[in-house]
Design a protein around this motif. Structure first.
Motif, PDB file in Angstrom:
ATOM      1  N   PHE B  39      16.938  43.995 -27.435  1.00 47.63           N
ATOM      2  CA  PHE B  39      16.852  42.908 -28.418  1.00 47.63           C
ATOM      3  C   PHE B  39      17.115  41.582 -27.716  1.00 47.63           C
ATOM      4  CE2 PHE B  39      18.946  40.763 -32.321  1.00 47.63           C
ATOM      5  CZ  PHE B  39      17.724  40.291 -32.786  1.00 47.63           C
ATOM      6  N   LEU B  40      16.162  40.694 -27.846  1.00 46.67           N
ATOM      7  CA  LEU B  40      16.288  39.373 -27.219  1.00 46.67           C
ATOM      8  C   LEU B  40      16.128  38.307 -28.294  1.00 46.67           C
ATOM      9  CD1 LEU B  40      16.472  37.853 -24.444  1.00 46.67           C
ATOM     10  CD2 LEU B  40      13.979  37.892 -24.407  1.00 46.67           C
ATOM     11  N   VAL B  41      17.037  37.336 -28.301  1.00 46.81           N
ATOM     12  CA  VAL B  41      16.960  36.241 -29.273  1.00 46.81           C
ATOM     13  C   VAL B  41      16.572  34.960 -28.540  1.00 46.81           C
ATOM     14  CG1 VAL B  41      18.277  34.820 -30.902  1.00 46.81           C
ATOM     15  CG2 VAL B  41      18.660  37.290 -30.806  1.00 46.81           C
ATOM     16  N   ILE B  42      15.560  34.288 -29.047  1.00 43.52           N
ATOM     17  CA  ILE B  42      15.160  32.994 -28.479  1.00 43.52           C
ATOM     18  C   ILE B  42      15.443  31.921 -29.526  1.00 43.52           C
ATOM     19  CG2 ILE B  42      13.244  31.593 -27.631  1.00 43.52           C
ATOM     20  CD1 ILE B  42      11.954  34.111 -26.550  1.00 43.52           C
ATOM     21  N   VAL B  43      16.315  31.000 -29.179  1.00 38.08           N
ATOM     22  CA  VAL B  43      16.667  29.910 -30.097  1.00 38.08           C
ATOM     23  C   VAL B  43      15.817  28.690 -29.730  1.00 38.08           C
ATOM     24  CG1 VAL B  43      18.511  28.401 -30.917  1.00 38.08           C
ATOM     25  CG2 VAL B  43      19.026  30.770 -30.301  1.00 38.08           C
ATOM     26  N   LEU B  44      15.065  28.180 -30.705  1.00 31.73           N
ATOM     27  CA  LEU B  44      14.299  26.958 -30.487  1.00 31.73           C
ATOM     28  C   LEU B  44      15.132  25.798 -31.020  1.00 31.73           C
ATOM     29  CD1 LEU B  44      10.737  28.124 -31.647  1.00 31.73           C
ATOM     30  CD2 LEU B  44      11.824  28.366 -29.397  1.00 31.73           C
ATOM     31  N   ARG B  45      15.641  24.973 -30.118  1.00 34.53           N
ATOM     32  CA  ARG B  45      16.528  23.873 -30.505  1.00 34.53           C
ATOM     33  C   ARG B  45      15.718  22.633 -30.861  1.00 34.53           C
ATOM     34  NH1 ARG B  45      21.133  25.056 -27.032  1.00 34.53           N
ATOM     35  NH2 ARG B  45      21.980  26.909 -28.017  1.00 34.53           N
ATOM     36  N   GLY B  46      16.056  22.037 -31.991  1.00 37.17           N
ATOM     37  CA  GLY B  46      15.385  20.801 -32.386  1.00 37.17           C
ATOM     38  C   GLY B  46      14.625  20.941 -33.687  1.00 37.17           C
ATOM     39  N   ALA B  47      14.461  22.147 -34.188  1.00 41.18           N
ATOM     40  CA  ALA B  47      13.830  22.446 -35.474  1.00 41.18           C
ATOM     41  C   ALA B  47      12.300  22.509 -35.387  1.00 41.18           C
ATOM     42  CB  ALA B  47      14.245  21.443 -36.560  1.00 41.18           C
TER      43      ALA B  47
END
Lengths: 475, 412
Positions: B39-47
């Motif tokens: 399981f890998l989570v990718i957070v896109l910062r900035g909306a």
């Protein structure tokens, strides 16, 4: 312009120190002038004493021994190759007879390692200082009396030079610092005086080599009276003769004392000299001491160094009243540098000037780490940042040192952004940007800056913008 | 870029940016079932602008809402159809391919419980898993891992791998973290540069001029003496390489038989207030880079791809309408991507709220109809086997009312 107490505290930290660390603004808000002076009054202020750091003489000898060993190894290797040249490859017998010398252990060479250790101690002193006023004074005077690690032989001793000549006198008398600097092996090597020989001295009559005016000229032009002031070419030549014989003991002369200062009467021009209107009979080394003492008391010196001090801390074009007051204090106290520093921070002009000066790269780098309360785990990237921004530690490109004016440093602004971005990416996750902002810039920040940071898309971006904000770049 | 298919070396480990968990905490129950989930989570910062990434092309109000900035199935760069209602931005061909293969699920009109519009607070809620922003130092992914029974392979001393100061909040917490710091960090983004220039222009003309000169801004002289300065073309290739390098390296690690099983990465640059470039330009470049990152994960996972779920999440969405500077401002609901061979994919999951003015949240944003926590809970429960009560108390505290979304995973 009247500042509220917090804004004044923040200004004190940015202008006279290395920038706020968390909590510093609140700590100073009652009495920033008192806090600045208290830092100077603290025992050992400006000193940097560590059992791990070598004295200049020991550093020089350690480096010289290393170089001797390197040369010996190279000679042995050459001899081995020549001895093996006649044998066919793979002739085990020959290989066994003359094995290759043991390779040098990996890592920086000894002179470079000593230089890095010294730079690390200097950076940590700036990071750890409460305000950093005393450290800023060290950096200022060290740059005024600069040497360069890029000159052969100076690299292993430039850090010791700063500790021995500058730090020991940074809150003492200008005349003592002047003598300590000009008679230090680092300076004598850097500005060639170690090789300067009086034409009529014992050595001068025997050898073809002679006078070198370099140090004498820079003392008059940069360290004391100032360029285009009261001296002539004749003064330079005469002064150069005065300080012939101020030299450094060589390895072949005396391996046990190599790297130490010595007055060598055999190199000294045996004659009376006139320097800037004063007559100095030949009394060996005393002749040079007397000239330096007179230069340290000269009104032109007072004006020159006081203008420079005000320019460094306050404004590229400092208020004349501030320079006047500093100059008068310098002359009244026989160049008491602590009194000068106190006069600086108690002068209204030093606080009224707008924050227009661009921080020097080193100040800004140190200030950025202080703002987020992070001590860099390795010294390499910090040194690299200094290099990229044009202020490599102890490596100015000329004896004039790094400029005190803002304009030359504007060129590095885009590189500052890259470094701000890198640092923000490394630490941005770990810090509370709102707190860092309030703790470093809050009382000084414009509404635009406040908004730009609040609206950033991530903590990293907010932090990069904070490091690059005009209020963080200027002081 | 050539991706080599071997176990990552220490050097590669240093190349990318991100965080994986150390060995000690592995999904034991899942393993007991004979699975070895990643399981890998990718957070896109900035909306992320969810409507620009996945558009409701058949919504009758869509074109009216976005005008010529609306992606459609027609035109020079037609969007990639997903179903009869939604289409994917043309910059994401790999995601389209995975979707068709059943290895991608798109959930639309999602949001965290956060309803304000601050990036930092929004990111805190997204990554902490708490209902509101506040002083938090642990993330939901870490707490989920800590709740799992350590696997038999756990070894003392592995915690020593927990190094590096840059772990995103989502993975910080009690479970030991293996993070690595990139040797080469991405260069300053075009967005950061333009924000700084904007600040300088308003406050410090000298710094503004110095920076403009130094970064070699191209001056486009316009007729009538009007000069307009345009930033140099953005380093789209750099961003692309960085995204792919980071994601690919993380995947190589997860793919190893003795590697960690859970990780997280953060990519920034999504705060598109001006000149958004939905079809060609900034957002299209970013979506393309994200698409490349997903492809790099697929490639690097090799056999493990069929046991993989990647969740791509962001703190909130953007305004439904275009603003006055050809961009979008901070909004509410957005899109969430789930990608990976373990998914029961090939579908868009959405309780579509509609785009009529009275259907928009506060009259301006896409209305949230799916709680992002439901999606994440669904993955954590069915993929990693984190039990439901732990999910409702420890992982996403006080979220018992938010039920895990069922059926996201392929039946083994």
């Amino acid at each position: 312009m009247a500042l509220d107490p917090k804004a004044e505290a923040a200004l004190a930290l940015h202008r006279f120190g290395f920038g706020p660390r968390p909590g510093a603004i609140a700590g100073l808000a009652g009495d920033p002038r008192g806090a600045l002076i208290a830092e100077l009054d603290r025992a050992g202020a400006g000193r940097l004493d560590s059992p791990d750091l070598l004295s200049s003489a020991i550093a020089a000898r350690t480096a010289l021994q290393f170089q001797q060993a390197q040369r010996a190894a190279r000679r042995a290797e050459r001899a081995r190759r020549e001895a093996n040249a006649g044998n066919p490859p793979g002739d085990m017998k020959a290989e066994e007879q003359t094995p290759p010398p043991a390779a040098r252990p990996p890592g920086p060479a000894v002179p470079q390692q000593i230089y890095l250790d010294e730079a690390k101690a200097r950076i940590h002193a700036a990071l750890g200082a409460e305000i950093g006023f005393a450290e800023r004074l060290v950096w200022f005077w060290s740059n005024h009396f600069c040497v360069s690690a890029d000159k052969g032989g100076v690299r292993p001793i430039c850090g010791a030079y700063e500790r021995e000549a500058i730090r020991r006198n940074v809150l003492g008398r200008f005349g003592d610092m002047l003598l300590a600097a000009e008679s230090h092996p680092a300076m004598l090597i850097y500005l060639d005086n170690a090789r300067s020989i009086g034409p009529d001295s014992f050595a001068g009559l025997r050898q073809k080599r002679g006078l070198n005016e370099n140090l004498a000229r820079e003392i008059l032009e940069l360290h004391t009276l100032g360029v285009r002031s009261v001296y002539t070419q004749e003064d330079v030549t005469n002064f150069a003769n005065v300080i012939t014989g101020w030299t450094v003991i060589g390895f072949r002369q005396d391996p046990m004392r190599a790297g130490e200062f010595v007055f060598n009467p055999n190199m000294h021009q045996p004659a009376a000299q006139t320097v800037v209107g004063k007559h100095y009979p030949d009394k060996g080394m005393e002749q040079g001491r007397a000239v330096l003492a007179a230069l340290a008391r000269h009104p032109a010196t007072a004006r020159h160094v006081c203008t420079k001090l005000a320019r460094h801390f306050v404004a590229d074009e400092p208020a004349p009243a501030l320079v006047e007051r500093l100059t008068k204090r310098f002359l009244d106290t026989q160049g008491d540098l602590k009194e000068m520093a106190k006069t600086l921070v108690t002068s209204p002009e030093a606080w009224m000037a707008p924050s227009a000066k661009l921080k020097r790269p080193g100040e800004w780098i140190i200030g950025s780490f202080r703002a987020v309360g992070v001590t860099p785990p390795e010294i390499g990237p910090v040194m690299q940042a200094h290099n990229l921004l044009g202020e490599p530690i102890w490596r100015p490109s000329a004896p004039k040192g790094f400029p005190d004016e803002s304009a030359p440093w504007l060129d590095g602004l885009a590189q500052r952004l890259d470094i701000a971005n890198q640092l923000a990416r490394r630490v941005g996750e770990q810090v509370n940007v709102r707190e860092v902002f309030e703790e470093t810039l809050g009382p000084l920040a414009s509404a635009d800056t406040r908004q730009a940071i609040a609206r950033a898309e991530s903590r990293q971006q907010a932090l990069a913008l904070l490091f690059m904000a005009p209020e963080f770049q200027r002081r | 870029m050539i991706m080599s298919l071997h176990a990552p070396s220490r050097r590669e480990l240093l190349l990318a940016s991100g965080t994986l968990f150390a060995w000690a905490y592995l999904p034991k129950i899942a393993r007991a079932e004979g699975r070895d989930p990643r399981f890998l989570v990718i957070v896109l910062r900035g909306a992320l602008d969810g409507l620009a990434a996945v558009a409701p092309v058949s919504d009758p109000d869509w074109i009216a809402l976005r005008g010529d900035k609306a992606i459609t199935l027609e035109g020079k760069t037609p969007a990639l159809p997903l179903d009869s209602f939604f289409a994917l931005n043309a910059a994401m061909p790999n995601l389209s391919r995975m979707y068709k293969a059943g290895a991608a699920t798109i959930v639309h009109a999602t949001a965290t419980p956060y309803r304000e519009r601050s990036h930092f607070d929004g990111q805190d809620v997204l990554e902490s898993g708490l209902g509101r922003p506040g002083a938090i130092d642990t993330g939901w992914l870490n707490r989920a891992l800590a709740a799992l029974q350590p696997d038999g392979r756990a070894r003392g001393g592995r915690e020593a791998f927990a190094v590096g100061p840059i772990a995103p909040l989502v993975v910080r917490g009690p479970a030991p973290v293996l993070s690595w710091t990139p040797r080469r960090l991405p260069a300053t983004s075009e967005d950061t540069l333009s924000r700084l220039l904007d600040l300088y222009r308003h406050t410090d003309p000298v710094l503004s001029r110095a920076l403009e000169e130094r970064i070699g801004l191209v001056t486009i002289a316009r007729a009538g003496g009007m000069d307009e300065q345009q930033p140099r073309a953005p380093g789209a290739n750099q961003v692309r390489a960085y995204f792919a390098d980071s994601a690919g390296t993380a995947a190589k690690f997860l793919a190893r038989s003795d590697g960690p099983r859970v990780g997280a990465l953060a990519f920034d640059g999504w705060d598109t207030h001006a000149d958004e470039g939905v079809i060609a330009g900034r957002l299209a470049n970013l979506l393309g880079a994200l698409d490349g990152a997903l492809a790099a994960i697929e490639t690097s996972m090799q056999e493990a791809w069929r046991e993989t779920v990647v969740a791509v999440v962001t703190e909130f969405g953007r305004t439904a309408r275009i603003n006055g500077t050809d961009g979008t401002d901070h909004g509410t609901a957005t899109v969430t991507f789930l990608v990976g061979g373990a998914l029961n994919g090939g579908r868009v999951v959405a309780d579509w709220p509609g785009l009529k003015p009275n259907r928009l949240h506060e009259g301006r944003d896409l209305k949230p109809t799916t709680d992002l926590r439901a999606v994440l809970k669904g993955v954590l429960r069915d993929h990693l086997r984190v039990d439901e009560s732990t999910l409702a108390s420890k992982v996403f505290p006080d979220s018992a009312a938010v039920k895990p979304m069922p059926g996201l995973l392929r039946q083994a």
